[in-house]
Scaffold this motif. Structure first.
Motif, PDB file in Angstrom:
ATOM      1  N   LYS A   3       3.272   9.969  -9.860  1.00  0.00           N
ATOM      2  CA  LYS A   3       2.494  10.110 -11.096  1.00  0.00           C
ATOM      3  C   LYS A   3       1.727  11.436 -11.109  1.00  0.00           C
ATOM      4  O   LYS A   3       1.648  12.098 -12.143  1.00  0.00           O
ATOM      5  N   ALA A   4       1.180  11.856  -9.970  1.00  0.00           N
ATOM      6  CA  ALA A   4       0.424  13.106  -9.887  1.00  0.00           C
ATOM      7  C   ALA A   4       1.342  14.318 -10.001  1.00  0.00           C
ATOM      8  O   ALA A   4       0.944  15.357 -10.517  1.00  0.00           O
TER       9      ALA A   4
ATOM     10  N   LEU B 292       0.822  -1.210   0.000  1.00  0.00           N
ATOM     11  CA  LEU B 292       0.000   0.000   0.000  1.00  0.00           C
ATOM     12  C   LEU B 292       0.855   1.259   0.000  1.00  0.00           C
ATOM     13  O   LEU B 292       0.540   2.246  -0.668  1.00  0.00           O
ATOM     14  N   HIS B 293       1.951   1.233   0.738  1.00  0.00           N
ATOM     15  CA  HIS B 293       2.865   2.376   0.757  1.00  0.00           C
ATOM     16  C   HIS B 293       3.485   2.578  -0.630  1.00  0.00           C
ATOM     17  O   HIS B 293       3.582   3.722  -1.107  1.00  0.00           O
ATOM     18  N   ALA B 294       3.903   1.488  -1.271  1.00  0.00           N
ATOM     19  CA  ALA B 294       4.481   1.584  -2.613  1.00  0.00           C
ATOM     20  C   ALA B 294       3.447   2.125  -3.604  1.00  0.00           C
ATOM     21  O   ALA B 294       3.774   2.954  -4.469  1.00  0.00           O
ATOM     22  N   ASN B 295       2.209   1.686  -3.476  1.00  0.00           N
ATOM     23  CA  ASN B 295       1.138   2.167  -4.350  1.00  0.00           C
ATOM     24  C   ASN B 295       0.899   3.663  -4.136  1.00  0.00           C
ATOM     25  O   ASN B 295       0.731   4.424  -5.091  1.00  0.00           O
ATOM     26  N   LEU B 296       0.885   4.106  -2.894  1.00  0.00           N
ATOM     27  CA  LEU B 296       0.692   5.517  -2.582  1.00  0.00           C
ATOM     28  C   LEU B 296       1.835   6.351  -3.150  1.00  0.00           C
ATOM     29  O   LEU B 296       1.600   7.412  -3.738  1.00  0.00           O
ATOM     30  N   GLN B 297       3.067   5.891  -3.004  1.00  0.00           N
ATOM     31  CA  GLN B 297       4.218   6.607  -3.547  1.00  0.00           C
ATOM     32  C   GLN B 297       4.138   6.691  -5.065  1.00  0.00           C
ATOM     33  O   GLN B 297       4.450   7.715  -5.660  1.00  0.00           O
ATOM     34  N   HIS B 298       3.711   5.606  -5.688  1.00  0.00           N
ATOM     35  CA  HIS B 298       3.576   5.581  -7.156  1.00  0.00           C
ATOM     36  C   HIS B 298       2.561   6.640  -7.617  1.00  0.00           C
ATOM     37  O   HIS B 298       2.815   7.363  -8.571  1.00  0.00           O
ATOM     38  N   HIS B 299       1.437   6.718  -6.920  1.00  0.00           N
ATOM     39  CA  HIS B 299       0.409   7.697  -7.296  1.00  0.00           C
ATOM     40  C   HIS B 299       0.868   9.127  -7.044  1.00  0.00           C
ATOM     41  O   HIS B 299       0.512  10.043  -7.784  1.00  0.00           O
ATOM     42  N   ARG B 300       1.655   9.345  -5.987  1.00  0.00           N
ATOM     43  CA  ARG B 300       2.178  10.688  -5.711  1.00  0.00           C
ATOM     44  C   ARG B 300       3.153  11.125  -6.794  1.00  0.00           C
ATOM     45  O   ARG B 300       3.125  12.267  -7.239  1.00  0.00           O
TER      46      ARG B 300
END
Length: 70
Positions: free
Chosen positions: A67-68, A57-65
């Motif tokens: 990307k944004a 979940l942390h890796a997913n959140l970092q990926h979205h940050r």
């Protein structure tokens, strides 16, 4: 030393001690599936599942940050 490292090591030692003291056999039921295992194994598998879930979940959140921001 790094405060995070000390905290993680302390929590890891406490988790291992807790697991080592809970070796009774428990029955686990999930929907139609049933099994018996040591409560130490159950606690260990639950801990590993939580760590892996938090890591993903942390890796997913970092990926979205990232990307944004791009």
């Amino acid at each position: 030393m790094n405060l995070k490292l000390i905290l993680v090591l302390t929590l890891s030692v406490l988790a291992v001690l807790f697991i080592a003291q809970n070796v009774a056999i428990v029955e686990i039921s999930f929907l139609v599936w049933q099994t018996s295992m040591s409560s130490a194994l159950l606690i260990f598998f639950t801990l590993v599942t939580g760590v892996l879930l938090g890591w993903f979940l942390h890796a997913n959140l970092q990926h979205h940050r990232v990307k944004a921001a791009a």
